[in-house]
Design a protein around this motif. Structure first.
Motif, PDB file in Angstrom:
ATOM      1  N   ARG A 131       0.845  -1.192   0.000  1.00 17.38           N
ATOM      2  CA  ARG A 131       0.000   0.000   0.000  1.00 17.38           C
ATOM      3  C   ARG A 131       0.881   1.241   0.000  1.00 17.38           C
ATOM      4  NH1 ARG A 131      -5.078  -1.565   1.866  1.00 17.38           N
ATOM      5  NH2 ARG A 131      -5.758   0.361   0.857  1.00 17.38           N
ATOM      6  N   GLU A 181      -3.869   2.863   8.203  1.00 14.80           N
ATOM      7  CA  GLU A 181      -4.366   1.555   8.626  1.00 14.80           C
ATOM      8  C   GLU A 181      -3.727   1.105   9.930  1.00 14.80           C
ATOM      9  OE1 GLU A 181      -3.538  -0.927   5.314  1.00 14.80           O
ATOM     10  OE2 GLU A 181      -5.346  -0.339   4.187  1.00 14.80           O
ATOM     11  N   LYS A 194      -1.445   5.448   3.227  1.00  9.97           N
ATOM     12  CA  LYS A 194      -2.531   4.524   3.542  1.00  9.97           C
ATOM     13  C   LYS A 194      -2.095   3.510   4.576  1.00  9.97           C
ATOM     14  CE  LYS A 194      -6.721   3.025   2.747  1.00  9.97           C
ATOM     15  NZ  LYS A 194      -7.909   3.872   3.079  1.00  9.97           N
TER      16      LYS A 194
END
Length: 408
Positions: free
Chosen positions: A338, A346, A342
């Motif tokens: 990713r 997360e 991001k």
């Protein structure tokens, strides 16, 4: 000096004098102190403070800071770990009153501790419960001579004004005020115990659980918050009150504080030191297990034998640099790479901790990110010698301080 030299049989005694350079008689005072120390069979050391208070500075605060630093350095140089100070009960009573007039909390009202270890040196005040008159009577009984500092009568200083007005009017107040300081010391010790119990449940060095904190009583929440902030910043009362009243579940907020800022994020409170420009890219060798501090980044890489990890040979020619914006991170072998932003979201990594450092191998492949850990694409094969990498913020690094020794 006289009482210590008589009592310290078999121990080495050294008299320490600080020449503040604030009085024209200061040279004579240093000579007097050295002469008296020799008469009592003690060693002698003297330090003259450099510089002078700047415009607007408190002379008392400047002298106190310099004096404490000089006493510590001279004691350590003399091989001593016990420093005896002659403050007595009246000094303690005055400290309590001065702190109360400044609106101090329990820590300030507690006044001076009887004994305290700081940086390998025990600062002890054996006469803290003794009245001034008893000490003066001892000096007169043994025909001791001493010098009165003329600044002790200068009404410009708050402590002197207190001495000139309070004790003549309330001569019996000294014992009661000193006792109040002892009660404050006990209250402070109890508050510290409660805070330690609360923080063991509510926090790590990096994060304070604001949701759980809000479930405590206001007084207990304030006590725990102050204790958690203490290693990071000298937070004023107004900041503590604002934080406790302004935060609401789910809110993302920030509060400036001395030396940095506080951030509420995802139900937690985080401390961020004043942001500096990240260091330029640098070569790094992390083949050796252990703690590898990175001062410019405010933390350290902890290298340990572990599985999964990275092949040890791959950790020799690393490059450490800040985030650029196009990097991708893979958190687990079966996960999809990713974008770094991001991946940070997360993982719940706060925005102010997403700048790095990042580690790249000799082929410019990402292998680790501070706060996220190792990139799974860099994991070694099971049959290879391997090491794990973990980033520790300065606030989470182990602290050590020696408190041993017997010299006086």
């Amino acid at each position: 000096m006289h009482a210590t030299a008589r009592a310290a049989v078999g121990a080495r005694v050294v008299a320490l004098h600080v020449h503040h350079g604030l009085q024209p008689q200061a040279d004579d005072w240093a000579a007097h102190c050295e002469r008296v120390a020799r008469e009592f069979g003690a060693g002698f050391a003297c330090t003259r403070l450099s510089g002078a208070p700047t415009r607007g500075d408190s002379i008392e605060a400047w002298a106190r800071e310099g004096r404490h630093r000089a006493l510590h350095d001279m004691a350590i140089a003399a091989g001593a770990d016990l420093l005896l100070l002659a403050q007595h009960r009246q000094d303690q009573a005055e400290t309590f009153l001065l702190q109360a007039m400044r609106g101090a909390g329990t820590a300030g009202l507690a006044g001076m501790p009887r004994a305290q270890w700081r940086n390998g040196l025990c600062w002890a005040r054996p006469w803290l419960d003794q009245p001034r008159d008893l000490i003066r009577a001892y000096a007169e009984q043994h025909a001791l001579s001493w010098i009165e500092d003329p600044s002790n009568a200068d009404p410009r200083y708050a402590r002197n004004r207190l001495r000139q007005t309070l004790w003549p009017a309330f001569p019996a107040a000294e014992a009661g005020l000193a006792q109040a300081a002892r009660w404050a010391q006990q209250a402070g010790a109890l508050a510290a115990e409660v805070a330690a119990e609360d923080l063991a449940r509510l926090s790590t060095p990096e994060r304070l659980d604001l949701v759980a904190l809000a479930e405590l009583s206001p007084a207990r929440a304030s006590n725990a918050l102050r204790a958690w902030l203490a290693p990071h910043t000298a937070a004023p009362t107004s900041l503590v009150e604002r934080l406790l009243t302004e935060w609401r579940p789910g809110a993302t907020l920030s509060w400036p504080a001395p030396g940095g800022a506080l951030h509420a994020y995802r139900g937690g409170l985080f401390w961020a030191a004043e942001s500096l420009q990240p260091p330029p890219p640098a070569a790094l060798d992390l083949q050796r297990p252990g703690l590898h501090p990175q001062p410019g980044w405010g933390g350290a890489w902890l290298v340990e034998p572990a599985t999964p990890g990275i092949a040890s040979g791959r950790l020799a020619g690393l490059t450490q640099r800040a985030r650029c914006g196009a990097e991708q991170f893979q958190r687990a072998p079966a996960a999809v790479p990713r974008g770094l932003k991001k991946a940070c979201q997360e993982a719940g990594l706060p925005p102010w901790r997403r700048g790095g450092p990042l580690l790249f191998d000799a082929a410019d492949r990402l292998i680790a990110v501070a706060g996220l850990g190792m990139d799974a694409r860099a994991f070694a094969n099971q049959d290879e010698p391997q090491l794990s990498l973990r980033w520790l913020e300065d606030s989470a690094l182990p602290q050590s301080e020696g408190e041993g020794g017997t010299a006086a």
